[in-house]
Motif scaffolding. Sequence first.
Motif, short mmCIF file in Angstrom:
data_model
loop_
_atom_site.label_atom_id
_atom_site.label_comp_id
_atom_site.label_asym_id
_atom_site.label_seq_id
_atom_site.Cartn_x
_atom_site.Cartn_y
_atom_site.Cartn_z
N ASN A 131 0.84 -1.20 0.00
CA ASN A 131 0.00 0.00 0.00
C ASN A 131 0.88 1.25 0.00
O ASN A 131 1.97 1.25 0.57
N GLY A 132 0.36 2.30 -0.61
CA GLY A 132 1.04 3.59 -0.56
C GLY A 132 2.40 3.60 -1.23
O GLY A 132 3.32 4.27 -0.76
N LEU A 133 2.52 2.88 -2.35
CA LEU A 133 3.78 2.90 -3.08
C LEU A 133 4.02 4.31 -3.59
O LEU A 133 3.13 4.94 -4.16
N LYS A 134 5.22 4.82 -3.36
CA LYS A 134 5.55 6.16 -3.84
C LYS A 134 6.98 6.19 -4.35
O LYS A 134 7.82 5.41 -3.92
N GLY A 135 7.20 7.11 -5.29
CA GLY A 135 8.53 7.22 -5.86
C GLY A 135 8.67 8.47 -6.71
O GLY A 135 7.71 9.22 -6.90
N THR A 136 9.86 8.67 -7.22
CA THR A 136 10.16 9.83 -8.05
C THR A 136 10.19 9.41 -9.51
O THR A 136 10.83 8.43 -9.86
N PHE A 137 9.50 10.18 -10.33
CA PHE A 137 9.47 9.97 -11.78
C PHE A 137 10.27 11.08 -12.44
O PHE A 137 10.09 12.25 -12.12
N GLU A 138 11.14 10.72 -13.37
CA GLU A 138 11.86 11.68 -14.20
C GLU A 138 11.59 11.28 -15.64
O GLU A 138 11.70 10.10 -15.99
N TRP A 139 11.25 12.24 -16.48
CA TRP A 139 10.95 11.92 -17.87
C TRP A 139 11.40 13.07 -18.77
O TRP A 139 11.60 14.18 -18.32
N GLY A 140 11.55 12.72 -20.05
CA GLY A 140 11.95 13.76 -20.97
C GLY A 140 12.30 13.23 -22.34
O GLY A 140 11.96 12.11 -22.71
N LYS A 141 13.03 14.06 -23.08
CA LYS A 141 13.44 13.76 -24.44
C LYS A 141 14.80 13.07 -24.44
O LYS A 141 15.53 13.14 -23.46
N VAL A 142 15.11 12.44 -25.58
CA VAL A 142 16.44 11.87 -25.78
C VAL A 142 17.08 12.54 -26.99
O VAL A 142 16.38 13.08 -27.86
N ASP A 143 18.41 12.51 -27.05
CA ASP A 143 19.11 13.09 -28.19
C ASP A 143 19.14 12.09 -29.34
O ASP A 143 18.56 10.99 -29.25
N GLU A 144 19.83 12.44 -30.41
CA GLU A 144 19.87 11.57 -31.60
C GLU A 144 20.53 10.22 -31.33
O GLU A 144 20.31 9.26 -32.05
N LYS A 145 21.33 10.12 -30.27
CA LYS A 145 21.97 8.85 -29.92
C LYS A 145 21.11 8.03 -28.96
O LYS A 145 21.48 6.93 -28.56
N GLY A 146 19.98 8.59 -28.52
CA GLY A 146 19.10 7.89 -27.59
C GLY A 146 19.43 8.14 -26.13
O GLY A 146 18.86 7.52 -25.25
N SER A 147 20.35 9.07 -25.86
CA SER A 147 20.72 9.40 -24.47
C SER A 147 19.77 10.46 -23.92
O SER A 147 19.38 11.38 -24.64
N PRO A 148 19.40 10.34 -22.65
CA PRO A 148 18.50 11.33 -22.05
C PRO A 148 19.09 12.74 -22.08
O PRO A 148 20.29 12.92 -21.87
N ILE A 149 18.25 13.71 -22.36
CA ILE A 149 18.65 15.11 -22.27
C ILE A 149 18.25 15.56 -20.86
O ILE A 149 17.14 16.05 -20.64
N ASP A 150 19.15 15.34 -19.92
CA ASP A 150 18.83 15.53 -18.50
C ASP A 150 18.50 16.97 -18.13
O ASP A 150 17.68 17.20 -17.24
N ASN A 151 19.12 17.94 -18.78
CA ASN A 151 18.85 19.33 -18.39
C ASN A 151 17.45 19.79 -18.80
O ASN A 151 16.98 20.82 -18.34
N LEU A 152 16.75 19.01 -19.63
CA LEU A 152 15.36 19.32 -20.00
C LEU A 152 14.35 18.40 -19.31
O LEU A 152 13.15 18.51 -19.54
#
Length: 189
Positions: free
Chosen positions: A119-140
């Motif tokens: 019960n009460g599962l909680k967590g942090t979600f981070e989402w966004g775009k990736v660059d042309e190589k498929g790596s996350p663009i963390d600053n966005l």
Amino acid sequence: MKLPLVIVIAGLLMVSCQDDKKLNELEKKLAISEASILRMQEQINALKASNESLERSININEFIYNMDKLAYLTPGQTGYSTIRFDLGVLTVSLEDIKPYANGSKITLNFGNTLSSSINGLKGTFEWGKVDEKGSPIDNLAKTKDITFSETLIGGSWTRVSVVLDGIPPTEFGFLRLKNFSHSGIKLAK
């Protein structure tokens, strides 16, 4: 009384020889000291290198340990990722992404590998775009803490939907889930 010049010269030569002898002794001591300092500097450098290697090893171990606590999902990915949390391990997969308001509505499928319900599962979600190589663009990337109202039944899959703003499905590149915990468990009677 005057000393003969030969005695004076002999005396000066003796003093000079004694000074040369002292100078030679001092030069030997200096050479020994310099060699000792050089050996100590080599030992210090070896200790520094060993310490840096140990720090890298600890950082790698910490990185590997923390990787268990993070699930990384991408659209089109098959299978599931695991995420370690305070009770054990959950599995999670990204099942669907649909447009929703100014972002995306995603459907996740959580697998509770435990025999207890969570019960009460909680967590942090981070989402966004990736660059042309498929790596996350963390600053966005965007971040949001989420607490689920659904109970994750022990030994089964639970589907949950989450709205993530700011990224439409066409631009949605990655989802990270981390820092998961719970507020309670329920055991079968």
